[in-house]
Design a protein around this motif. Sequence first.
Motif, PDB file in Angstrom:
ATOM      1  N   GLY A   1       0.676  -0.934   0.309  1.00 26.98           N
ATOM      2  CA  GLY A   1       0.332  -0.231  -0.069  1.00 26.98           C
ATOM      3  C   GLY A   1       0.822   1.609   0.194  1.00 26.98           C
ATOM      4  O   GLY A   1       0.598   2.172  -0.553  1.00 26.98           O
TER       5      GLY A   1
ATOM      6  N   THR B   1       2.055   2.061  -3.521  1.00 32.21           N
ATOM      7  CA  THR B   1       1.248   2.285  -4.623  1.00 32.21           C
ATOM      8  C   THR B   1       1.396   3.773  -4.373  1.00 32.21           C
ATOM      9  O   THR B   1       0.620   4.630  -4.000  1.00 32.21           O
ATOM     10  CB  THR B   1      -0.475   1.802  -4.195  1.00 32.21           C
TER      11      THR B   1
ATOM     12  N   VAL C   1      -1.582   7.438  -3.755  1.00 33.19           N
ATOM     13  CA  VAL C   1      -1.815   7.317  -2.405  1.00 33.19           C
ATOM     14  C   VAL C   1      -1.724   7.442  -1.486  1.00 33.19           C
ATOM     15  O   VAL C   1      -0.469   6.883  -0.909  1.00 33.19           O
ATOM     16  CB  VAL C   1      -2.665   5.589  -2.374  1.00 33.19           C
TER      17      VAL C   1
ATOM     18  N   LEU D   1      -1.821   8.516   2.143  1.00 33.36           N
ATOM     19  CA  LEU D   1      -2.438   8.655   4.136  1.00 33.36           C
ATOM     20  C   LEU D   1      -1.610   8.886   4.788  1.00 33.36           C
ATOM     21  O   LEU D   1      -0.653   9.304   4.152  1.00 33.36           O
ATOM     22  CB  LEU D   1      -2.627   6.669   4.199  1.00 33.36           C
TER      23      LEU D   1
ATOM     24  N   ARG E   1      -4.737   0.743   6.784  1.00 25.26           N
ATOM     25  CA  ARG E   1      -5.322   1.228   5.430  1.00 25.26           C
ATOM     26  C   ARG E   1      -4.029   1.392   4.526  1.00 25.26           C
ATOM     27  O   ARG E   1      -4.829   0.588   3.278  1.00 25.26           O
ATOM     28  CB  ARG E   1      -5.427   2.923   6.201  1.00 25.26           C
ATOM     29  N   GLU E   2      -3.289   0.883   4.722  1.00 28.57           N
ATOM     30  CA  GLU E   2      -1.885   1.255   3.776  1.00 28.57           C
ATOM     31  C   GLU E   2      -1.942  -0.703   3.575  1.00 28.57           C
ATOM     32  O   GLU E   2      -2.339  -0.923   2.176  1.00 28.57           O
ATOM     33  CB  GLU E   2      -0.479   1.340   4.337  1.00 28.57           C
TER      34      GLU E   2
ATOM     35  N   VAL F   1      -5.328  -0.922   1.374  1.00 25.93           N
ATOM     36  CA  VAL F   1      -5.086  -0.189  -0.045  1.00 25.93           C
ATOM     37  C   VAL F   1      -3.848  -1.453  -1.208  1.00 25.93           C
ATOM     38  O   VAL F   1      -3.835  -1.696  -1.969  1.00 25.93           O
ATOM     39  CB  VAL F   1      -4.259   1.036   0.076  1.00 25.93           C
TER      40      VAL F   1
ATOM     41  N   LEU G   1     -10.710   4.882   4.099  1.00 21.97           N
ATOM     42  CA  LEU G   1     -10.512   5.441   2.389  1.00 21.97           C
ATOM     43  C   LEU G   1     -11.046   5.927   1.465  1.00 21.97           C
ATOM     44  O   LEU G   1     -10.908   6.505   0.128  1.00 21.97           O
ATOM     45  CB  LEU G   1      -9.752   3.747   2.312  1.00 21.97           C
TER      46      LEU G   1
ATOM     47  N   ALA H   1      -9.473   7.578  -1.652  1.00 22.46           N
ATOM     48  CA  ALA H   1      -8.030   6.380  -2.217  1.00 22.46           C
ATOM     49  C   ALA H   1      -8.847   4.882  -3.129  1.00 22.46           C
ATOM     50  O   ALA H   1      -8.501   4.062  -3.790  1.00 22.46           O
ATOM     51  CB  ALA H   1      -7.377   5.486  -0.995  1.00 22.46           C
ATOM     52  N   ILE H   2     -10.681   4.504  -2.030  1.00 23.65           N
ATOM     53  CA  ILE H   2     -10.425   3.251  -3.209  1.00 23.65           C
ATOM     54  C   ILE H   2     -12.215   4.083  -2.983  1.00 23.65           C
ATOM     55  O   ILE H   2     -12.505   5.099  -2.732  1.00 23.65           O
ATOM     56  CB  ILE H   2     -11.316   2.163  -2.001  1.00 23.65           C
TER      57      ILE H   2
ATOM     58  N   PRO I   1      -9.238   0.022  -5.601  1.00 23.02           N
ATOM     59  CA  PRO I   1      -8.438   1.065  -6.189  1.00 23.02           C
ATOM     60  C   PRO I   1      -8.981   2.356  -6.882  1.00 23.02           C
ATOM     61  O   PRO I   1      -9.715   1.593  -8.513  1.00 23.02           O
ATOM     62  CB  PRO I   1      -7.228   0.471  -6.407  1.00 23.02           C
TER      63      PRO I   1
END
Length: 199
Positions: free
Chosen positions: A21, A24, A27, A29, A38-39, A42, A74, A79-80, A93
Motif C-alpha cells: 500500500g 502504491t 495514494v 494516507l 489502511r495501507e 490499499v 479510505l 483512495a478506494i 483502487p
Amino acid sequence: MTDRGVDEGKRATLKRFAALGAATPLVRLSSDDGSEVREAIVGYLAGTPGAHFSKLRDDLKLGTGETQHHLRRLEDDGAIEHRKDGEYKRYFPAGRFSAFEQRALGYLRRETPRRMLVALLRDPEASGREIAAAVGVSRSAVSKYAGELDAAELLSRADGYSVERPETLLTLVVRYADSFGPEAVELAGEADGLVRYDP
C-alpha cells in the motif's frame, strides 16, 4: 498464548500488505493510528481488486467494525471505491478500473462464472456441453450463469457463447491470476498462445 499468536499473525499480514500500500502510486494516507491498516487495505486491493468485504476482512485478519471504519475512511479520502454486486460490496483502487472492468472482476471472483470465462478464453468455440464438462457443472448451471454474464455484458449468447471484449478479460485474468485460483494461473501461463495478433 493463542491471542498472542493471532495478534502476531495479524501484524505480519498487515505489514506485508501495508508495504504494498505504501508503494502504491498516487495514494497518500495520513499517518495516524490506523494508517498501517489502511495501507494494508490499499496494498491488498492493488493485488486483489474486486474483493468483497468479508474476503478482505478475513484475509487481512481484521474485525468487522475495524474493517468498516477503515474502508469508510479510505473511500472518504478518495483512495478506494466500491461497487454493489448483488449482496456484495466489491472494493477497488479508486479511478483505476472502468465499469466494464469492475463488473468483469466481480464475476472473475466467483468460481463458476470465472471457470466458464476461462474455458471460453481458452476455446472461443466451446459449446454449452463442453463448457459444462470443463467447469464440472450441469448444463443448466452453465445456462443460468451465462444469463447472468450476458446481463452483465461480459458474454454474448447471440450465436452460441462468446466472451465480450476477450482481450480485456484475458488481461485481467493474467494480471491478477494469483488472486483468482489455479485455473487462472494456468491460463496466464498459456496467454501468449491465446493472444491473436493482427497481420
